[in-house]
Enzyme design. Structure first.
Site, short mmCIF file in Angstrom:
data_model
loop_
_atom_site.label_atom_id
_atom_site.label_comp_id
_atom_site.label_asym_id
_atom_site.label_seq_id
_atom_site.Cartn_x
_atom_site.Cartn_y
_atom_site.Cartn_z
N ASN A 120 31.89 46.06 45.12
CA ASN A 120 32.48 44.56 45.03
C ASN A 120 31.34 43.82 45.93
O ASN A 120 31.89 43.12 46.80
CB ASN A 120 33.73 44.11 45.71
N HIS A 137 42.69 38.38 48.30
CA HIS A 137 42.98 39.34 47.51
C HIS A 137 44.56 38.95 46.87
O HIS A 137 44.57 39.55 45.68
CB HIS A 137 42.89 40.67 48.07
#
Length: 509
Positions: A341, A372
């Site tokens: 990521n 998140h």
């Protein structure tokens, strides 16, 4: 449209493949987006099409893709973009970054709470919080870059901030296109506003590259734009392998089996550790597929070119999100994290770590966790990851020098650290896949929180080595952009490499 929110046109295919309709919709939409991207580059090329038309087409296609996959939940995407555009044109530019950041994060968190606790995760469309997370990255990133470009003196900006600074307020069409274009609406990746506008207006090949094949420097677009077919074909091959791995491994090695009482009672510790690793490995191909196909769609449209490598081969890795080989063969937590990521790590660095006046590492961790989502398991993972990273750093600083005397010792050290890293990573990420409090706690309870205890003991017992001088870490540090742009010799790539080496944070994401 059906009760799933997204289209049910592909329901027969979904039933035939025995896959959820939302996964089939996403995959087929991205494949169609790949075909559309080639048409977009060839028939709406900036040399023969006004950039306004390119903005309009990219935006309308993006909304169509979103509606196909998410149905009425697409309104959440439009809501955030319109809300943040209103903030951008009404708030003073000196405060635009603060208001945009707080409002965007609050909006994202509200939507995540609605999805998890109101819909109870049963909205049966593709997870609409995923695109919202990328949109939040884009609107906040742009707000900081606008503030840098319009209100701050050049002397106050770092090299990276100067390069990314935006010097004018985008129009509504440009803003919609940047956030909702068909190339990035479903799975990103995050890219800078300046890079996107250069792509739309046809300036993205003016990278001032030093082409080794001709041996001279050029600041102009080459007579024949580099083809992206090779890069796209390679990435499609990766996606194909990932699909087969996902279909096979996930059914055979479900990660929830790690908490099965019979398995825990009958399996030995080595068998449980092996299963933990394989079941964690089985979860990764879906992320590899989503990020790689998104990268390929952008490349097919002509977006993502970074220069030429030493053999004169074009590089298309401007915003690649991972390095699969370095993830799977990581010999440290840092190496794993640094290659996973990647664009989110750069976003965290730009909007938080580089600017936070107090405890930037802790602030970056908190922002990553909040971004998140609201599942308790996410916080289990981030807290555990922080502890494991600190323990791994302590072990490396104290033990690694003893294994550098010969190639045999070094190979033994690398094998052991690879195996340890894979087990630790698997142990750390299970709550991210089983995100509810009960399942996360149950998993760690079955291991008696053993790795947590070992990591804490290592942190407390092992002596802390003195930090090197400020220049030494920059010299040896493996950075995000160096992994993305390795072997590319363009001027833009060299600038990105230098920028990423400045104050690079320990990634928590």
């Amino acid at each position: 449209m059906g009760s799933s929110g997204g289209s049910e046109l592909l329901l027969p295919l979904s039933e035939r493949l025995r896959l959820p309709i939302e996964q089939v919709n996403f995959a087929m939409c991205q494949l169609f987006g790949l075909f559309t991207a080639f048409l977009f580059r060839n028939y709406l090329h900036p040399s023969k099409t006004n950039h306004i038309i390119r903005h309009v087409v990219a935006t309308l296609l993006g909304l169509h893709f979103a509606f196909f996959c998410f149905g009425s939940y697409t309104v959440y995407f439009l809501g955030e973009v319109i809300l943040l555009y209103c903030v951008m044109v009404t708030v003073h530019m000196k405060r635009i970054h603060k208001y945009s950041f707080l409002i965007a994060m609050a909006y994202l968190t509200m939507c995540q709470i609605i999805r998890v606790y109101w819909f109870d995760g049963k909205e049966r469309s593709a997870d609409f919080s995923g695109p919202l997370m990328v949109i939040t990255q884009k609107v906040t990133k742009l707000a900081f870059e606008l503030r840098d470009g319009l209100t701050r003196d050049e002397s106050e900006l770092s090299t990276s901030q100067k390069r990314l600074a935006v010097r004018r307020i985008p129009s509504l069409l440009e803003y919609l296109s940047y956030n909702l274009n068909f190339m990035g609406i479903l799975a990103g990746p995050l890219n800078s506003y300046n890079d996107y506008i250069s792509f739309i207006e046809g300036r993205n090949f003016e990278v001032g590259m030093n082409h080794p094949a001709i041996g001279k420097k050029s600041n102009k677009c080459p007579p024949n734009e580099p083809s992206s077919l090779g890069a796209v074909g390679y990435k499609i091959l990766i996606c194909t392998v990932c699909v087969f791995m996902h279909l096979y491994l996930l059914d055979v090695f479900p990660i929830s089996y790690n908490t099965d009482s019979t398995f825990i009672a009958t399996a030995s510790i080595p068998v449980r550790l092996l299963y933990l690793y394989i079941s964690s490995l089985a979860c990764r191909p879906k992320y590899y597929f989503a990020w790689t196909i998104a990268d390929a769609v952008n490349n097919a449209a002509g977006f993502g070119f970074t220069g030429y490598d030493s053999r004169g081969k074009p590089c298309w890795d401007l915003f690649s999100n991972l390095n699969i080989v370095k993830v799977e063969f990581a010999t440290s937590m840092k190496m794993f994290i640094d290659n996973w990521n990647i664009q989110t790590a750069l976003w965290l660095k730009e909007v938080c770590y580089d600017r936070c006046p107090f405890n930037p590492t802790l602030s970056t961790f908190l922002l990553s966790a909040i971004w998140h989502g609201v599942y308790p398991g996410y916080y289990f993972t981030f807290i555990t990851g922080t502890i494991m990273t600190l323990a791994a750093r302590a072990v490396r600083n104290n033990l690694r020098p003893y294994f550098l005397g010969s190639s045999t010792y070094k190979m033994f050290y690398d094998v052991m650290t690879w195996a340890t890293t894979q087990v630790v990573v698997s142990y750390t990420v299970v709550p991210f896949v089983l995100p509810f409090l009960s399942s996360s706690f149950e998993f760690y309870r079955t291991w008696y929180f053993g790795l947590h205890i070992i990591a804490m003991v290592l942190i407390l017992v092992l002596p802390k080595k003195p930090r090197s001088t400020s220049r030494e870490p920059q010299k040896f540090q493996v950075t995000k952009q160096s992994m993305i742009l390795h072997h590319c010799n363009g001027q833009q790539n060299r600038r990105a490499l230098v920028d990423s080496n400045q104050n690079h944070p320990m990634r928590i994401d």
